[in-house]
Design a protein around this motif. Structure first.
Motif, PDB file in Angstrom:
ATOM      1  N   TRP A  93       9.455  -6.483  -3.659  1.00  0.00           N
ATOM      2  CA  TRP A  93      10.050  -7.561  -4.444  1.00  0.00           C
ATOM      3  C   TRP A  93      10.458  -8.740  -3.556  1.00  0.00           C
ATOM      4  O   TRP A  93      10.262  -9.899  -3.928  1.00  0.00           O
ATOM      5  N   ILE A  94      10.999  -8.439  -2.381  1.00  0.00           N
ATOM      6  CA  ILE A  94      11.385  -9.494  -1.442  1.00  0.00           C
ATOM      7  C   ILE A  94      10.144 -10.244  -0.946  1.00  0.00           C
ATOM      8  O   ILE A  94      10.191 -11.449  -0.708  1.00  0.00           O
ATOM      9  N   GLN A 123      12.900   6.518  -0.791  1.00  0.00           N
ATOM     10  CA  GLN A 123      11.823   5.759  -0.154  1.00  0.00           C
ATOM     11  C   GLN A 123      11.113   4.848  -1.153  1.00  0.00           C
ATOM     12  O   GLN A 123      10.765   3.710  -0.826  1.00  0.00           O
ATOM     13  N   ILE A 124      10.912   5.327  -2.365  1.00  0.00           N
ATOM     14  CA  ILE A 124      10.283   4.500  -3.391  1.00  0.00           C
ATOM     15  C   ILE A 124      11.202   3.336  -3.743  1.00  0.00           C
ATOM     16  O   ILE A 124      10.739   2.201  -3.919  1.00  0.00           O
ATOM     17  N   GLY A 125      12.496   3.583  -3.823  1.00  0.00           N
ATOM     18  CA  GLY A 125      13.444   2.508  -4.103  1.00  0.00           C
ATOM     19  C   GLY A 125      13.438   1.438  -3.030  1.00  0.00           C
ATOM     20  O   GLY A 125      13.421   0.240  -3.333  1.00  0.00           O
ATOM     21  N   PHE A 176       0.829  -1.207   0.000  1.00  0.00           N
ATOM     22  CA  PHE A 176       0.000   0.000   0.000  1.00  0.00           C
ATOM     23  C   PHE A 176       0.864   1.258   0.000  1.00  0.00           C
ATOM     24  O   PHE A 176       0.527   2.254  -0.646  1.00  0.00           O
ATOM     25  N   GLY A 177       1.972   1.233   0.728  1.00  0.00           N
ATOM     26  CA  GLY A 177       2.886   2.374   0.744  1.00  0.00           C
ATOM     27  C   GLY A 177       3.503   2.632  -0.619  1.00  0.00           C
ATOM     28  O   GLY A 177       3.676   3.781  -1.031  1.00  0.00           O
ATOM     29  N   LEU A 178       3.846   1.557  -1.325  1.00  0.00           N
ATOM     30  CA  LEU A 178       4.385   1.715  -2.676  1.00  0.00           C
ATOM     31  C   LEU A 178       3.341   2.320  -3.600  1.00  0.00           C
ATOM     32  O   LEU A 178       3.636   3.254  -4.360  1.00  0.00           O
ATOM     33  N   LEU A 219       3.751   5.991  -5.375  1.00  0.00           N
ATOM     34  CA  LEU A 219       3.682   6.122  -6.833  1.00  0.00           C
ATOM     35  C   LEU A 219       2.534   7.035  -7.254  1.00  0.00           C
ATOM     36  O   LEU A 219       2.672   7.817  -8.193  1.00  0.00           O
ATOM     37  N   LYS A 220       1.401   6.950  -6.547  1.00  0.00           N
ATOM     38  CA  LYS A 220       0.278   7.847  -6.834  1.00  0.00           C
ATOM     39  C   LYS A 220       0.674   9.296  -6.561  1.00  0.00           C
ATOM     40  O   LYS A 220       0.382  10.196  -7.344  1.00  0.00           O
TER      41      LYS A 220
END
Length: 97
Positions: A55-56, A46-48, A22-24, A28-29
């Motif tokens: 991904w993990i 933070q996005i990275g 949800f944070g990602l 992105l939004k």
């Protein structure tokens, strides 16, 4: 990974995974909706980190949503983790404004 049994540890694991997902989506939004590059300057690291953590956690998302065999996460774990993550995200948005 096999997740077949219902355990309290799985709720915490799935909650953190959903919170990162949800944070990602939220970051992105924010980056897309903010027309300037200011959001990218402030949120790039933070996005990275969020992308790496999501991904993990791909096996966890697979166990929550994709798998249909005995190794999937129980439905109660999925519902509890999604509801808890939504409550956490909504409360942060509501109380920060």
């Amino acid at each position: 990974m096999e997740f077949g049994s219902d355990s309290g540890m799985f709720i915490g694991l799935a909650f953190i995974a959903m919170l990162n997902l949800f944070g990602l989506f939220w970051s992105l939004k924010t980056m897309v909706m903010d027309s300037g590059t200011r959001a990218l300057d402030h949120l790039a690291l933070q996005i990275g980190v969020c992308i790496v953590v999501v991904w993990i956690n791909l096996p966890v998302y697979e166990g929550l949503f994709v798998r249909k065999d005995d190794g999937k996460m129980p439905t109660s774990v999925t519902c509890n983790s999604v509801i808890l993550a939504l409550i956490a995200c909504v409360s942060i948005v509501l109380f920060n404004n």
